[in-house]
Structures are given as C-alpha cells and as structure tokens.
Design an enzyme around this catalytic site. Structure first.
Site, mmCIF file in Angstrom:
data_model
loop_
_atom_site.group_PDB
_atom_site.id
_atom_site.type_symbol
_atom_site.label_atom_id
_atom_site.label_comp_id
_atom_site.label_asym_id
_atom_site.label_seq_id
_atom_site.Cartn_x
_atom_site.Cartn_y
_atom_site.Cartn_z
ATOM 1 N N ASN A 39 0.755 -1.433 0.087
ATOM 2 C CA ASN A 39 0.009 0.104 0.036
ATOM 3 C C ASN A 39 0.801 1.324 0.002
ATOM 4 O O ASN A 39 1.682 1.325 0.927
ATOM 5 C CB ASN A 39 -0.734 0.025 1.312
ATOM 6 C CG ASN A 39 -1.636 1.182 1.409
ATOM 7 O OD1 ASN A 39 -1.472 2.333 1.114
ATOM 8 N ND2 ASN A 39 -3.145 0.914 1.625
ATOM 9 N N HIS A 71 0.625 6.060 2.043
ATOM 10 C CA HIS A 71 1.589 7.302 2.828
ATOM 11 C C HIS A 71 2.541 7.790 2.117
ATOM 12 O O HIS A 71 3.222 8.636 2.491
ATOM 13 C CB HIS A 71 1.967 6.492 4.094
ATOM 14 C CG HIS A 71 0.699 6.349 4.874
ATOM 15 N ND1 HIS A 71 -0.190 7.216 5.137
ATOM 16 C CD2 HIS A 71 0.203 5.028 5.682
ATOM 17 C CE1 HIS A 71 -1.294 6.611 5.999
ATOM 18 N NE2 HIS A 71 -0.849 5.277 6.236
ATOM 19 N N HIS A 118 -5.800 3.497 -1.424
ATOM 20 C CA HIS A 118 -7.093 3.878 -0.920
ATOM 21 C C HIS A 118 -7.485 5.355 -1.286
ATOM 22 O O HIS A 118 -7.140 6.203 -0.846
ATOM 23 C CB HIS A 118 -7.095 3.750 0.664
ATOM 24 C CG HIS A 118 -8.551 3.721 1.229
ATOM 25 N ND1 HIS A 118 -8.566 3.767 2.695
ATOM 26 C CD2 HIS A 118 -9.679 4.186 0.939
ATOM 27 C CE1 HIS A 118 -9.858 3.810 2.970
ATOM 28 N NE2 HIS A 118 -10.353 4.277 1.881
ATOM 29 N N ARG A 125 -9.896 7.873 -0.756
ATOM 30 C CA ARG A 125 -10.797 8.221 0.371
ATOM 31 C C ARG A 125 -11.773 9.225 -0.239
ATOM 32 O O ARG A 125 -11.497 10.094 -1.301
ATOM 33 C CB ARG A 125 -10.290 8.608 1.401
ATOM 34 C CG ARG A 125 -9.258 7.562 2.093
ATOM 35 C CD ARG A 125 -8.697 8.192 3.434
ATOM 36 N NE ARG A 125 -9.622 8.129 4.364
ATOM 37 C CZ ARG A 125 -9.995 7.385 5.447
ATOM 38 N NH1 ARG A 125 -8.887 6.320 5.400
ATOM 39 N NH2 ARG A 125 -10.927 7.184 6.390
ATOM 40 N N ARG A 162 -7.566 12.669 0.837
ATOM 41 C CA ARG A 162 -6.386 13.074 2.029
ATOM 42 C C ARG A 162 -5.018 12.604 1.429
ATOM 43 O O ARG A 162 -4.034 13.258 1.776
ATOM 44 C CB ARG A 162 -6.718 12.717 3.292
ATOM 45 C CG ARG A 162 -6.817 11.260 3.566
ATOM 46 C CD ARG A 162 -6.619 11.096 5.136
ATOM 47 N NE ARG A 162 -8.272 11.190 5.730
ATOM 48 C CZ ARG A 162 -8.559 10.473 6.828
ATOM 49 N NH1 ARG A 162 -7.601 9.729 7.324
ATOM 50 N NH2 ARG A 162 -9.875 10.773 7.137
ATOM 51 N N GLU A 214 -8.647 0.251 -2.875
ATOM 52 C CA GLU A 214 -9.513 0.077 -1.608
ATOM 53 C C GLU A 214 -10.339 1.216 -1.501
ATOM 54 O O GLU A 214 -10.166 2.461 -1.957
ATOM 55 C CB GLU A 214 -8.585 0.373 -0.110
ATOM 56 C CG GLU A 214 -8.092 -0.761 0.139
ATOM 57 C CD GLU A 214 -7.179 -0.652 1.542
ATOM 58 O OE1 GLU A 214 -7.475 0.631 2.176
ATOM 59 O OE2 GLU A 214 -6.309 -1.298 1.700
ATOM 60 N N THR A 247 -8.216 3.436 8.652
ATOM 61 C CA THR A 247 -9.495 2.551 8.670
ATOM 62 C C THR A 247 -9.657 1.828 10.061
ATOM 63 O O THR A 247 -8.728 1.387 10.506
ATOM 64 C CB THR A 247 -9.525 1.582 7.553
ATOM 65 O OG1 THR A 247 -9.016 2.076 6.226
ATOM 66 C CG2 THR A 247 -10.873 0.743 7.407
ATOM 67 N N GLU A 287 -10.452 -9.765 3.244
ATOM 68 C CA GLU A 287 -9.308 -9.473 3.745
ATOM 69 C C GLU A 287 -9.473 -9.352 5.227
ATOM 70 O O GLU A 287 -10.433 -8.400 5.965
ATOM 71 C CB GLU A 287 -8.685 -8.089 3.360
ATOM 72 C CG GLU A 287 -7.517 -7.556 4.123
ATOM 73 C CD GLU A 287 -6.941 -6.271 3.534
ATOM 74 O OE1 GLU A 287 -7.280 -5.868 2.508
ATOM 75 O OE2 GLU A 287 -6.262 -5.623 4.513
ATOM 76 N N HIS A 293 -3.636 -4.900 7.878
ATOM 77 C CA HIS A 293 -3.916 -3.576 8.929
ATOM 78 C C HIS A 293 -2.847 -3.711 10.116
ATOM 79 O O HIS A 293 -2.885 -4.796 10.761
ATOM 80 C CB HIS A 293 -5.122 -3.340 9.176
ATOM 81 C CG HIS A 293 -5.493 -1.916 9.498
ATOM 82 N ND1 HIS A 293 -4.933 -1.244 10.539
ATOM 83 C CD2 HIS A 293 -6.057 -0.986 8.681
ATOM 84 C CE1 HIS A 293 -5.177 0.063 10.470
ATOM 85 N NE2 HIS A 293 -5.996 0.270 9.165
HETATM 86 N N1 PXP Z 1 -5.872 -3.192 4.564
HETATM 87 C C1 PXP Z 1 -6.681 -2.233 4.462
HETATM 88 C C2 PXP Z 1 -8.175 -2.625 4.265
HETATM 89 C C3 PXP Z 1 -6.678 -0.952 4.890
HETATM 90 O O1 PXP Z 1 -7.478 0.138 5.102
HETATM 91 C C4 PXP Z 1 -5.065 -0.636 5.217
HETATM 92 C C5 PXP Z 1 -4.628 0.747 5.669
HETATM 93 O O2 PXP Z 1 -5.046 1.685 4.318
HETATM 94 C C6 PXP Z 1 -4.157 -1.699 5.071
HETATM 95 C C7 PXP Z 1 -4.475 -2.936 4.719
HETATM 96 C C8 PXP Z 1 -2.805 -1.450 5.398
HETATM 97 O O3 PXP Z 1 -2.437 -1.175 6.617
HETATM 98 P P1 PXP Z 1 -1.167 -0.702 7.266
HETATM 99 O O4 PXP Z 1 -0.983 0.717 6.673
HETATM 100 O O5 PXP Z 1 -1.353 -0.617 8.777
HETATM 101 O O6 PXP Z 1 0.028 -1.609 6.815
#
Ligand code: PXP
Length: 239
Positions: free
Chosen positions: A7, A10, A43, A45, A49, A70, A101, A151, A191
């Site tokens: 992901n 960030h 993601h 949103r 953001r 996402e 999330t 997931e 997550h």
């Molecule tokens: N899975 C989902 C559904 C999420 O919303 C997120 C956060 O965007 C992640 C995985 C990844 O989480 P993390 O950034 O804590 O690794």
C-alpha cells in the site's frame, strides 16, 4: 508462499503534507514491484486526503502486477472503479474523522447495500474483496453475498499490548482464516502488520496475501522502497 500487496498511500500523504507534486506514489509503486511486490494497493478516500483520482488512473496504466483499489461502497467510488477498472476492489468502511480505517465493514448492518456493490463490480469483471473483522458471522455474510475474497482485519492483533490479548486476537484470525477457506473464499490479511508482527502468521497457510503499507513506507524512508519491500518479502517467504 503468500503474496505481498504494498500500500503506497503514505507516499501520497507526504506529498499532500506540502501540497506539491512529490514524492510520487507511482514511482514508489514501480520500486515496490521491482523488488517483488505482488500487488499495489491504494485507498481512494472520499476526502482525497492522500491518493487522488489522477494517481489511480496513472497506476492503472503503470502497475504490472495487480492494482487493488480500497474504497467505500459509495456511488461516487463505484463510478470511479467502473471507469478505471482496477484488478480488484477491497470494500472498506470509511469515516471522515478517522486517522486510518477503523475496524472491518459491518456486513450484518450493511448486507443489502454491499451485496449490490459486489454484484456491480463483479459484473464489470472486477474481483471483490471485503475488509472484515475476524468474526464468523461477518464471514458467513461475505460468502452469502458472493464476495471473491475477504481481507481479515489484523489491527486488533497488531495493536494488542499484552501477550494474553495478542494470543486471543491471533486465535480469532486463525479461526477466521480457516472458516473463510472452508467457505471457498480467498483469505487475505492486513492492517497494522509490521516487520515484527508478520512473524506471528507462520504456518497459517490459509492466508493468500498480506496487504501492508505503513510499516513498509516507514522503513523505505530509511532504506529505500526496494530494500523495504525485499525485507518484507523475505519474512513472508519464511512463514
Ligand atoms: N488493509 C486495509 C483494508 C487498509 O485500510 C489498510 C490501511 O490503509 C491496510 C490494509 C494497510 O494497513 P497498514 O498501513 O497499517 O499496513
């Protein structure tokens, strides 16, 4: 071996902090794939953001592994998904005030709405995953409404502060993964997973894919994206 979906939200968070055009999440995605990422996750949103529509459109053109979008099951997001056609959509709950999330999608409450979203996306040839808590009733609904994948939300396990709490949360994840597999759902997890907590999933062969963002992007700041992804791939290889 389980797959690693990276992901890159960030990277966009850092860009948005300055309101300029770098760092570039698309470049981060290319580096992650070069190092062996099996998928790229963003993601989009409602409040935009971090990731914006332009990022998703560019990623659609550039990602060679698998693009996972996402999103909340809103009509705006469904329209965007049908237009951009990611390989997979992961439906998540979304609150404007949250930092990230919080919790899985509550399918007991939102069954009919999510069922419609699943059908719409699947009719367009997009695989559908639903982000849910490790809860038997939620998994049963995911199966009933014809999701391809779930997931499992690993946040409660990763954030647990005592070993008793960690053990309890891990058991919930193990049970959920086994039940999901029995119901012929593909089971992913994500997550809060970091370079330490990933080791807890050793032997849990039911998990097909880990979705990891914050810990990889954080490490990438110090080691570079390719090394950060290679380090995580190595740990997953050892599970
Ligand atoms: N899975 C989902 C559904 C999420 O919303 C997120 C956060 O965007 C992640 C995985 C990844 O989480 P993390 O950034 O804590 O690794």
């Amino acid at each position: 071996m389980a797959r690693l979906a990276v992901n890159v939200d960030h990277v966009a968070t850092l860009r948005q902090a300055r309101g300029i055009n770098y760092p570039e999440p698309v470049a981060a995605a290319v580096a992650a794939e070069t190092a062996g990422a099996d998928g790229i996750v963003v993601h989009l949103r409602g409040d935009r953001r971090h990731i914006n529509e332009r990022d998703v459109r560019l990623l659609r053109k550039i990602v060679q592994s698998k693009l996972i979008l996402e999103m909340a099951a809103t009509s705006e997001m469904l329209g965007i998904a049908l237009d951009i056609k990611p390989d997979c959509v992961t439906l998540v709950p979304e609150k404007r005030e949250e930092l990230t999330t919080e919790g899985g999608l509550d399918l007991i409450t939102h069954e009919s709405h999510v069922r419609e979203a699943v059908a719409t996306l699947k009719n367009a040839g997009i695989d559908v995953c639903i982000f849910i808590d490790p809860d038997l009733d939620q998994i049963k609904v995911a199966h009933k409404i014809d999701a391809d994948m779930i997931e499992i939300h690993t946040g409660a396990f990763c954030d647990a502060t005592t070993s008793a709490q960690k053990q309890k949360e891990l058991f919930r994840i193990v049970d959920a993964a086994k039940i999901g597999t029995k119901l012929k759902l593909e089971v992913n997890a994500g997550h809060g997973i970091c370079y330490n907590s990933i080791k807890a999933f050793k032997g849990l062969v039911e998990i097909s894919e880990f979705s990891i963002g914050h810990s990889i992007v954080s490490r990438a700041i110090l080691t570079g994206m390719e090394q950060a992804v290679r380090d995580m791939k190595q740990l997953i290889l050892g599970l």
